[in-house]
Every structure is written in structure tokens, then in C-alpha cells.
Design a protein around this motif. Structure first.
Motif, PDB file in Angstrom:
ATOM      1  N   GLN A   1       6.014  12.731  -1.784  1.00  0.00           N
ATOM      2  CA  GLN A   1       6.678  11.453  -1.538  1.00  0.00           C
ATOM      3  C   GLN A   1       7.532  11.508  -0.272  1.00  0.00           C
ATOM      4  O   GLN A   1       7.527  10.571   0.521  1.00  0.00           O
ATOM      5  N   ALA A   2       8.245  12.605  -0.085  1.00  0.00           N
ATOM      6  CA  ALA A   2       9.082  12.747   1.114  1.00  0.00           C
ATOM      7  C   ALA A   2       8.223  12.739   2.373  1.00  0.00           C
ATOM      8  O   ALA A   2       8.599  12.121   3.386  1.00  0.00           O
ATOM      9  N   LEU A   3       7.069  13.394   2.320  1.00  0.00           N
ATOM     10  CA  LEU A   3       6.173  13.410   3.477  1.00  0.00           C
ATOM     11  C   LEU A   3       5.571  12.029   3.743  1.00  0.00           C
ATOM     12  O   LEU A   3       5.416  11.629   4.903  1.00  0.00           O
ATOM     13  N   ILE A   4       5.249  11.296   2.680  1.00  0.00           N
ATOM     14  CA  ILE A   4       4.734   9.934   2.848  1.00  0.00           C
ATOM     15  C   ILE A   4       5.805   9.050   3.485  1.00  0.00           C
ATOM     16  O   ILE A   4       5.517   8.282   4.412  1.00  0.00           O
TER      17      ILE A   4
ATOM     18  N   GLU B   1       8.246  10.026   5.370  1.00  0.00           N
ATOM     19  CA  GLU B   1       8.396  10.470   6.754  1.00  0.00           C
ATOM     20  C   GLU B   1       7.292   9.869   7.630  1.00  0.00           C
ATOM     21  O   GLU B   1       7.559   9.397   8.748  1.00  0.00           O
ATOM     22  N   ALA B   2       6.066   9.863   7.133  1.00  0.00           N
ATOM     23  CA  ALA B   2       4.952   9.265   7.879  1.00  0.00           C
ATOM     24  C   ALA B   2       5.176   7.762   8.056  1.00  0.00           C
ATOM     25  O   ALA B   2       4.950   7.208   9.135  1.00  0.00           O
ATOM     26  N   ARG B   3       5.611   7.085   6.988  1.00  0.00           N
ATOM     27  CA  ARG B   3       5.884   5.645   7.051  1.00  0.00           C
ATOM     28  C   ARG B   3       6.974   5.355   8.084  1.00  0.00           C
ATOM     29  O   ARG B   3       6.855   4.432   8.888  1.00  0.00           O
ATOM     30  N   ASP B   4       8.032   6.160   8.086  1.00  0.00           N
ATOM     31  CA  ASP B   4       9.129   5.953   9.034  1.00  0.00           C
ATOM     32  C   ASP B   4       8.689   6.211  10.475  1.00  0.00           C
ATOM     33  O   ASP B   4       9.101   5.504  11.394  1.00  0.00           O
ATOM     34  N   ALA B   5       7.842   7.222  10.667  1.00  0.00           N
ATOM     35  CA  ALA B   5       7.330   7.505  12.010  1.00  0.00           C
ATOM     36  C   ALA B   5       6.452   6.355  12.499  1.00  0.00           C
ATOM     37  O   ALA B   5       6.526   5.946  13.666  1.00  0.00           O
TER      38      ALA B   5
ATOM     39  N   GLU C   1       0.837  -1.210   0.000  1.00  0.00           N
ATOM     40  CA  GLU C   1       0.000   0.000   0.000  1.00  0.00           C
ATOM     41  C   GLU C   1       0.869   1.256   0.000  1.00  0.00           C
ATOM     42  O   GLU C   1       0.573   2.223  -0.714  1.00  0.00           O
ATOM     43  N   TYR C   2       1.929   1.253   0.807  1.00  0.00           N
ATOM     44  CA  TYR C   2       2.853   2.403   0.799  1.00  0.00           C
ATOM     45  C   TYR C   2       3.487   2.570  -0.576  1.00  0.00           C
ATOM     46  O   TYR C   2       3.610   3.691  -1.086  1.00  0.00           O
ATOM     47  N   ASP C   3       3.913   1.461  -1.192  1.00  0.00           N
ATOM     48  CA  ASP C   3       4.527   1.534  -2.517  1.00  0.00           C
ATOM     49  C   ASP C   3       3.552   2.104  -3.546  1.00  0.00           C
ATOM     50  O   ASP C   3       3.930   2.939  -4.372  1.00  0.00           O
TER      51      ASP C   3
END
Length: 127
Positions: free
Chosen positions: A67-70, A72-76, A52-54
Motif C-alpha cells: 500500500q505504501a508503494l502504491i 508513493e507511485a500515485r503521489d509521483a 482505480e487507485y482506491d
């Protein structure tokens, strides 16, 4: 042996109102089998979440800032997931601990997936 089986079923019902642990007990009559099955299911849920993230990143391929914000959210989320599971692992005891840990990992992945999944076309609040 029956007392152990009953204890496992009761424990499973307490940690899994959906009955997932009971399903594990039916499909794998040993604790090692239940541990393995629960972890396999957790890995599958994690893979589905990653897909889903991909897909979300692909949908925003032309927008590096989004993309950078996504990412960042995924990493958090991943930081939260690791901390949550570490605390869960520390609190879990006995031979059912690996199964319980993997069931918690599966629940986390499955609960995150709808928040990442593609929204229907026309949804003004979609990603």
C-alpha cells in the motif's frame, strides 16, 4: 462568427485526434460552454482514476508495505501531472486555453487508468 467556429474546430482537431473537442463544440456552442464541458470531463476522468487507485489499495489492504508503494507511485504520478499541466497552461493562450488544459488533464487521467486498473484474475504480472 463562422470563421471563429471554423478556427475552433480546426484547433480542436489538432489537439484532439479522437475528436473530443469537436464533440464539445457540438454540445456547447460557446467557448465558455466548451471550457466547462471539457473541465467536467477531466474531473470525471480524475475521479475514475482515483477509484482505480482506491480499489488497488483495497485489494492490498492486508499488505501495508505494498500500500505504501502504491501511494508513493500515485503521489509521483500526481507530481508529474501537476508539472505537465503547469507547463501546458503556460504555453496555452487565448480563450481556448482552459478547454485545452482540461482536455490535457483528461488525457493524462485516461492514459494512467489502465496502468492502475485491476488486472484479470490469473495475470501473473498483475498488482
Amino acid at each position: 462568427m463562422n470563421n471563429i467556429r471554423i478556427l475552433l474546430i480546426l484547433t480542436a482537431l489538432l489537439i484532439s485526434p479522437s475528436g473530443a473537442a469537436v464533440d464539445l463544440l457540438a454540445s456547447a456552442p460557446t467557448q465558455a460552454g466548451m471550457n466547462r464541458d471539457a473541465c467536467d470531463e477531466a474531473e470525471a476522468a480524475a475521479a475514475a482514476l482515483q477509484a482505480e487507485y482506491d480499489a488497488l489499495l483495497d485489494r492490498h489492504a492486508s499488505d501495508p508495505q505494498t500500500q505504501a508503494l502504491i501511494r508513493e507511485a500515485r503521489d509521483a504520478y500526481e507530481t508529474f501531472r501537476q508539472a505537465h499541466l503547469a507547463a501546458f497552461r503556460a504555453a496555452s493562450k487565448g480563450s481556448v486555453a482552459p478547454m485545452c488544459h482540461c482536455m490535457a488533464a483528461r488525457t493524462l487521467a485516461e492514459s494512467q487508468q489502465p496502468m492502475v486498473a485491476a488486472s484479470p484474475e490469473g495475470d501473473v504480472c498483475a498488482w
